[in-house]
Design a protein around this motif. Structure first.
Motif, mmCIF file in Angstrom:
data_model
loop_
_atom_site.group_PDB
_atom_site.id
_atom_site.type_symbol
_atom_site.label_atom_id
_atom_site.label_comp_id
_atom_site.label_asym_id
_atom_site.label_seq_id
_atom_site.Cartn_x
_atom_site.Cartn_y
_atom_site.Cartn_z
ATOM 1 N N PRO A 4 -22.716 -73.142 21.796
ATOM 2 C CA PRO A 4 -22.479 -73.935 20.587
ATOM 3 C C PRO A 4 -21.228 -74.799 20.743
ATOM 4 O O PRO A 4 -20.299 -74.439 21.481
ATOM 5 N N ILE A 5 -21.204 -75.928 20.053
ATOM 6 C CA ILE A 5 -20.059 -76.836 20.092
ATOM 7 C C ILE A 5 -18.959 -76.305 19.177
ATOM 8 O O ILE A 5 -19.184 -76.037 17.990
ATOM 9 N N ASN A 6 -17.777 -76.167 19.721
ATOM 10 C CA ASN A 6 -16.600 -75.705 18.985
ATOM 11 C C ASN A 6 -16.047 -76.854 18.144
ATOM 12 O O ASN A 6 -15.761 -77.927 18.667
ATOM 13 N N LYS A 7 -15.871 -76.628 16.859
ATOM 14 C CA LYS A 7 -15.310 -77.648 15.961
ATOM 15 C C LYS A 7 -14.016 -77.158 15.313
ATOM 16 O O LYS A 7 -13.512 -77.776 14.392
ATOM 17 N N ASN A 8 -13.478 -76.052 15.814
ATOM 18 C CA ASN A 8 -12.255 -75.481 15.273
ATOM 19 C C ASN A 8 -11.049 -76.256 15.816
ATOM 20 O O ASN A 8 -10.722 -76.150 17.008
ATOM 21 N N ILE A 9 -10.392 -77.021 14.954
ATOM 22 C CA ILE A 9 -9.275 -77.878 15.367
ATOM 23 C C ILE A 9 -8.164 -77.076 16.033
ATOM 24 O O ILE A 9 -7.590 -77.504 17.040
ATOM 25 N N ASN A 10 -7.850 -75.890 15.500
ATOM 26 C CA ASN A 10 -6.760 -75.088 16.081
ATOM 27 C C ASN A 10 -7.047 -74.703 17.526
ATOM 28 O O ASN A 10 -6.187 -74.836 18.392
ATOM 29 N N SER A 11 -8.253 -74.235 17.810
ATOM 30 C CA SER A 11 -8.547 -73.837 19.187
ATOM 31 C C SER A 11 -8.705 -75.057 20.098
ATOM 32 O O SER A 11 -8.385 -74.994 21.282
ATOM 33 N N LEU A 12 -9.162 -76.177 19.547
ATOM 34 C CA LEU A 12 -9.282 -77.403 20.346
ATOM 35 C C LEU A 12 -7.915 -77.952 20.750
ATOM 36 O O LEU A 12 -7.812 -78.693 21.722
ATOM 37 N N GLN A 13 -6.871 -77.581 20.020
ATOM 38 C CA GLN A 13 -5.529 -78.073 20.330
ATOM 39 C C GLN A 13 -4.752 -77.131 21.253
ATOM 40 O O GLN A 13 -3.609 -77.401 21.600
ATOM 41 N N ARG A 35 -25.799 -81.228 29.311
ATOM 42 C CA ARG A 35 -27.183 -81.665 29.532
ATOM 43 C C ARG A 35 -27.975 -81.616 28.220
ATOM 44 O O ARG A 35 -28.749 -82.514 27.914
ATOM 45 N N ALA A 36 -27.764 -80.588 27.420
ATOM 46 C CA ALA A 36 -28.478 -80.430 26.156
ATOM 47 C C ALA A 36 -28.087 -81.500 25.134
ATOM 48 O O ALA A 36 -28.838 -81.761 24.196
ATOM 49 N N HIS A 37 -26.914 -82.108 25.325
ATOM 50 C CA HIS A 37 -26.412 -83.109 24.376
ATOM 51 C C HIS A 37 -26.338 -84.511 24.997
ATOM 52 O O HIS A 37 -25.700 -85.404 24.438
ATOM 53 N N GLN A 38 -26.989 -84.711 26.141
ATOM 54 C CA GLN A 38 -26.918 -85.986 26.870
ATOM 55 C C GLN A 38 -27.280 -87.202 26.052
ATOM 56 O O GLN A 38 -26.800 -88.292 26.337
ATOM 57 N N ASN A 40 -26.412 -87.977 23.140
ATOM 58 C CA ASN A 40 -25.315 -88.479 22.309
ATOM 59 C C ASN A 40 -23.934 -88.054 22.801
ATOM 60 O O ASN A 40 -22.970 -88.069 22.053
ATOM 61 N N CYS A 41 -23.847 -87.682 24.085
ATOM 62 C CA CYS A 41 -22.577 -87.215 24.636
ATOM 63 C C CYS A 41 -22.529 -87.517 26.134
ATOM 64 O O CYS A 41 -23.521 -87.308 26.831
ATOM 65 N N VAL A 42 -21.382 -87.993 26.615
ATOM 66 C CA VAL A 42 -21.246 -88.350 28.033
ATOM 67 C C VAL A 42 -20.211 -87.502 28.769
ATOM 68 O O VAL A 42 -20.026 -87.666 29.963
ATOM 69 N N GLY A 43 -19.546 -86.610 28.051
ATOM 70 C CA GLY A 43 -18.557 -85.754 28.686
ATOM 71 C C GLY A 43 -18.196 -84.586 27.792
ATOM 72 O O GLY A 43 -18.349 -84.661 26.572
ATOM 73 N N MET A 44 -17.731 -83.513 28.410
ATOM 74 C CA MET A 44 -17.303 -82.323 27.660
ATOM 75 C C MET A 44 -16.191 -81.619 28.422
ATOM 76 O O MET A 44 -16.134 -81.689 29.649
ATOM 77 N N ALA A 45 -15.376 -80.930 27.650
ATOM 78 C CA ALA A 45 -14.353 -80.050 28.219
ATOM 79 C C ALA A 45 -14.675 -78.623 27.798
ATOM 80 O O ALA A 45 -15.341 -78.401 26.776
ATOM 81 N N ALA A 46 -14.205 -77.671 28.566
ATOM 82 C CA ALA A 46 -14.543 -76.265 28.307
ATOM 83 C C ALA A 46 -14.142 -75.808 26.911
ATOM 84 O O ALA A 46 -14.828 -74.976 26.317
ATOM 85 N N ASN A 47 -13.057 -76.355 26.357
ATOM 86 C CA ASN A 47 -12.680 -75.894 25.011
ATOM 87 C C ASN A 47 -13.690 -76.328 23.953
ATOM 88 O O ASN A 47 -13.735 -75.772 22.870
ATOM 89 N N MET A 48 -14.532 -77.303 24.283
ATOM 90 C CA MET A 48 -15.581 -77.725 23.354
ATOM 91 C C MET A 48 -16.693 -76.672 23.259
ATOM 92 O O MET A 48 -17.511 -76.721 22.345
ATOM 93 N N ILE A 49 -16.717 -75.734 24.199
ATOM 94 C CA ILE A 49 -17.656 -74.613 24.116
ATOM 95 C C ILE A 49 -16.892 -73.293 23.952
ATOM 96 O O ILE A 49 -17.389 -72.221 24.269
ATOM 97 N N GLY A 50 -15.654 -73.402 23.466
ATOM 98 C CA GLY A 50 -14.876 -72.218 23.122
ATOM 99 C C GLY A 50 -14.151 -71.534 24.262
ATOM 100 O O GLY A 50 -13.709 -70.394 24.116
ATOM 101 N N GLN A 51 -14.000 -72.220 25.394
ATOM 102 C CA GLN A 51 -13.320 -71.634 26.554
ATOM 103 C C GLN A 51 -12.050 -72.432 26.867
ATOM 104 O O GLN A 51 -12.129 -73.623 27.133
ATOM 105 N N THR A 52 -10.900 -71.794 26.845
ATOM 106 C CA THR A 52 -9.646 -72.501 27.101
ATOM 107 C C THR A 52 -9.325 -72.504 28.596
ATOM 108 O O THR A 52 -8.298 -71.987 29.034
ATOM 109 N N LYS A 53 -10.210 -73.095 29.343
ATOM 110 C CA LYS A 53 -10.040 -73.246 30.790
ATOM 111 C C LYS A 53 -10.052 -74.735 31.124
ATOM 112 O O LYS A 53 -10.713 -75.532 30.478
#
Length: 136
Positions: A4-13, A35-38, A40-53
């Protein structure tokens, strides 16, 4: 696995921690989720899926390219633009650079340095900002 896409501003920061070979599944999950969001999306970072890596992935034509522990080492030719993000609503203004050089690791943990320009450079900058806890 699609996450799932993380929308929590605190964890995204939160600033991402360096990735290690133990984080291979995060790389796979990030690419699967991009790939599942191709459409409407061209890039992602791990924190967008809840991983701070410090892991990103971006679309390059039909390919989805992961970068592990990316760091921008050079940037040139600043410009103003507006960007959107799956984790945030709407578009926001930001400064980007037309040409960047990035040092990163591949999925085989080989260190590489590569130069990028224009839209690909913009995507990578946006995702590296996520790793640094910077939101547009």
């Amino acid at each position: 696995m699609i996450q799932p896409i993380n929308k929590n501003i605190n964890s995204l920061q939160e600033v991402a921690q360096p990735a290690t070979p133990a984080d291979r599944q995060i790389v796979t999950d990030l690419v699967d989720t991009l790939r599942a969001h191709q459409d409407n999306c061209v890039g992602m970072a791990a924190n967008m899926i809840g991983q701070t890596k410090r892991i990103i992935a971006y679309q390059l034509g039909p390919m989805l390219v992961p970068m592990i522990n990316p760091v921008i080492t050079q940037k040139q030719d600043a410009y103003q633009t507006a960007e959107g993000c799956l984790s945030l609503s709407g578009q926001r203004p930001t400064t980007r650079y037309r040409n960047i050089t990035v040092r990163y690791q591949t999925t085989d943990w080989q260190t590489k340095t590569a130069s990028f320009s224009d839209f690909t450079a913009q995507i990578i900058q946006h995702e590296i900002d996520h790793c640094d806890g910077i939101l547009i």
